[in-house]
Design a protein around this motif. Structure first.
Motif, PDB file in Angstrom:
ATOM      1  N   MET A   1      21.367 -59.027  10.344  1.00 46.87           N
ATOM      2  CA  MET A   1      21.855 -58.276  11.413  1.00 46.87           C
ATOM      3  C   MET A   1      22.938 -57.470  10.905  1.00 46.87           C
ATOM      4  N   SER A   2      23.824 -58.329  10.174  1.00 52.62           N
ATOM      5  CA  SER A   2      25.073 -57.366   9.804  1.00 52.62           C
ATOM      6  C   SER A   2      24.797 -56.241   8.705  1.00 52.62           C
ATOM      7  N   ARG A   3      23.651 -56.508   7.899  1.00 54.61           N
ATOM      8  CA  ARG A   3      23.300 -55.634   6.918  1.00 54.61           C
ATOM      9  C   ARG A   3      22.745 -54.417   7.715  1.00 54.61           C
ATOM     10  N   LEU A   4      21.866 -54.537   8.761  1.00 45.77           N
ATOM     11  CA  LEU A   4      21.489 -53.320   9.572  1.00 45.77           C
ATOM     12  C   LEU A   4      22.844 -52.618  10.122  1.00 45.77           C
ATOM     13  N   LEU A   5      23.601 -53.150  10.692  1.00 50.86           N
ATOM     14  CA  LEU A   5      25.019 -52.599  11.088  1.00 50.86           C
ATOM     15  C   LEU A   5      25.892 -51.911  10.022  1.00 50.86           C
ATOM     16  N   ASN A   6      26.024 -52.503   8.838  1.00 57.19           N
ATOM     17  CA  ASN A   6      26.439 -51.766   7.724  1.00 57.19           C
ATOM     18  C   ASN A   6      25.758 -50.541   7.370  1.00 57.19           C
ATOM     19  N   THR A   7      24.121 -50.637   7.320  1.00 51.49           N
ATOM     20  CA  THR A   7      23.546 -49.516   6.927  1.00 51.49           C
ATOM     21  C   THR A   7      23.553 -48.351   7.751  1.00 51.49           C
ATOM     22  N   LEU A   8      23.462 -48.738   9.329  1.00 46.09           N
ATOM     23  CA  LEU A   8      23.806 -47.811  10.394  1.00 46.09           C
ATOM     24  C   LEU A   8      25.066 -47.320  10.319  1.00 46.09           C
ATOM     25  N   LEU A   9      26.037 -47.950  10.035  1.00 54.16           N
ATOM     26  CA  LEU A   9      27.608 -47.226   9.898  1.00 54.16           C
ATOM     27  C   LEU A   9      27.794 -46.633   8.902  1.00 54.16           C
ATOM     28  N   ARG A  10      26.930 -46.651   7.634  1.00 54.90           N
ATOM     29  CA  ARG A  10      27.076 -45.896   6.706  1.00 54.90           C
ATOM     30  C   ARG A  10      26.456 -44.668   6.954  1.00 54.90           C
ATOM     31  N   LEU A  11      25.104 -44.641   7.497  1.00 57.99           N
ATOM     32  CA  LEU A  11      24.395 -43.302   7.801  1.00 57.99           C
ATOM     33  C   LEU A  11      25.371 -42.535   8.871  1.00 57.99           C
ATOM     34  N   PHE A  12      25.902 -43.327   9.694  1.00 59.03           N
ATOM     35  CA  PHE A  12      26.727 -42.571  10.522  1.00 59.03           C
ATOM     36  C   PHE A  12      28.084 -41.799  10.005  1.00 59.03           C
ATOM     37  N   LEU A  13      28.550 -42.592   9.057  1.00 63.86           N
ATOM     38  CA  LEU A  13      29.717 -41.803   8.288  1.00 63.86           C
ATOM     39  C   LEU A  13      29.372 -40.805   7.406  1.00 63.86           C
ATOM     40  N   ILE A  14      28.162 -40.889   6.703  1.00 61.69           N
ATOM     41  CA  ILE A  14      27.439 -39.969   5.909  1.00 61.69           C
ATOM     42  C   ILE A  14      27.170 -38.617   6.671  1.00 61.69           C
ATOM     43  N   ALA A  15      26.707 -38.742   7.883  1.00 69.53           N
ATOM     44  CA  ALA A  15      26.238 -37.721   8.916  1.00 69.53           C
ATOM     45  C   ALA A  15      27.529 -37.023   9.540  1.00 69.53           C
ATOM     46  N   ILE A  16      28.690 -37.727   9.618  1.00 68.70           N
ATOM     47  CA  ILE A  16      30.000 -37.067  10.158  1.00 68.70           C
ATOM     48  C   ILE A  16      30.418 -36.061   8.805  1.00 68.70           C
ATOM     49  N   LEU A  17      30.301 -36.778   7.717  1.00 67.15           N
ATOM     50  CA  LEU A  17      30.842 -36.306   6.548  1.00 67.15           C
ATOM     51  C   LEU A  17      29.987 -35.014   6.272  1.00 67.15           C
ATOM     52  N   VAL A  18      28.882 -34.942   6.261  1.00 69.72           N
ATOM     53  CA  VAL A  18      27.871 -33.838   6.183  1.00 69.72           C
ATOM     54  C   VAL A  18      28.066 -32.781   7.129  1.00 69.72           C
ATOM     55  N   ALA A  19      28.412 -33.060   8.485  1.00 70.79           N
ATOM     56  CA  ALA A  19      28.767 -32.171   9.523  1.00 70.79           C
ATOM     57  C   ALA A  19      30.162 -31.777   9.384  1.00 70.79           C
ATOM     58  N   GLY A  20      30.887 -32.399   8.900  1.00 66.72           N
ATOM     59  CA  GLY A  20      32.559 -31.807   8.717  1.00 66.72           C
ATOM     60  C   GLY A  20      32.333 -30.865   7.404  1.00 66.72           C
TER      61      GLY A  20
END
Length: 197
Positions: A1-20
């Motif tokens: 479960m924590s692995r899924l949250l880490n992956t989602l968190l990384r994807l979210f951060l990458i999306a914010i970085l790309v948008a920025g």
């Protein structure tokens, strides 16, 4: 479960970085910052003479119009698109001197009677440097086509306004006012101008 949250968190951060990064790039591209890296522009042009036309139309009057044009594009499913233009245009009245024949010039005693071709509207156009698009609404699909159609309608209205504003009568009057004294001085005779119907 924590692995899924880490992956989602990384994807979210990458999306914010790309948008920025995209936002920063748009800011840089829109500013003069990138112009420092340009050396200049190079334009190549090869004009080819297409046609030579002899002109003989004597322009005698010019009308300038300023107008607000509202153009609506009626759509089936979407809301109707609207464009509002502030337009300046010009129309010119002239007489085509190339259509005068020898039999159109007659003498009667000490007078010369010249039958000129009927006045015509020789040009009408929009001055795009002095015109602008004021507003467009609901032009979802093709704003350039909407504006182009609005300019065509504005040009048609310039023509119609010139004709209804008496440009042909003014052309007749100006021909009499300008040509008659000139021809009288050249010929030393009285000149009477008439127009073909």
């Amino acid at each position: 479960m924590s692995r899924l949250l880490n992956t989602l968190l990384r994807l979210f951060l990458i999306a914010i970085l790309v948008a920025g990064l995209i936002a920063i790039w748009e800011q840089i591209r829109g500013s003069d910052m990138m112009s420092r890296f340009r050396r200049g522009d190079v334009t190549t042009q090869r004009a080819v003479l297409k046609e030579v036309t002899a002109l003989g139309k004597l322009e005698l009057v010019s009308y300038t119009f300023k107008d607000i044009v509202e153009h609506e594009q009626v759509n089936t499913f979407l809301p109707n698109a609207n464009a509002v233009l502030i337009v300046e245009g010009q129309a010119t009245g002239c007489v085509d001197l190339t259509r005068i024949k020898a039999e159109d010039i007659q003498t009667a005693g000490d007078s010369i009677i010249i039958q000129l071709p009927k006045p015509e509207l020789c040009s009408w156009k929009i001055n795009h440097d002095r015109s602008r698009v004021y507003d467009t609404r609901f032009s979802f699909l093709d704003q350039s086509q909407l504006v182009s159609d609005a300019y065509k309608e504005a040009e048609r209205q310039i023509r119609q306004s010139a004709l209804s504003g008496g440009i042909l009568d003014q052309t007749r009057q100006n021909a009499d006012r300008i040509l008659k004294p000139l021809l009288e001085r050249i010929s030393g005779r009285k000149v009477r101008l008439t127009f073909q119907s």
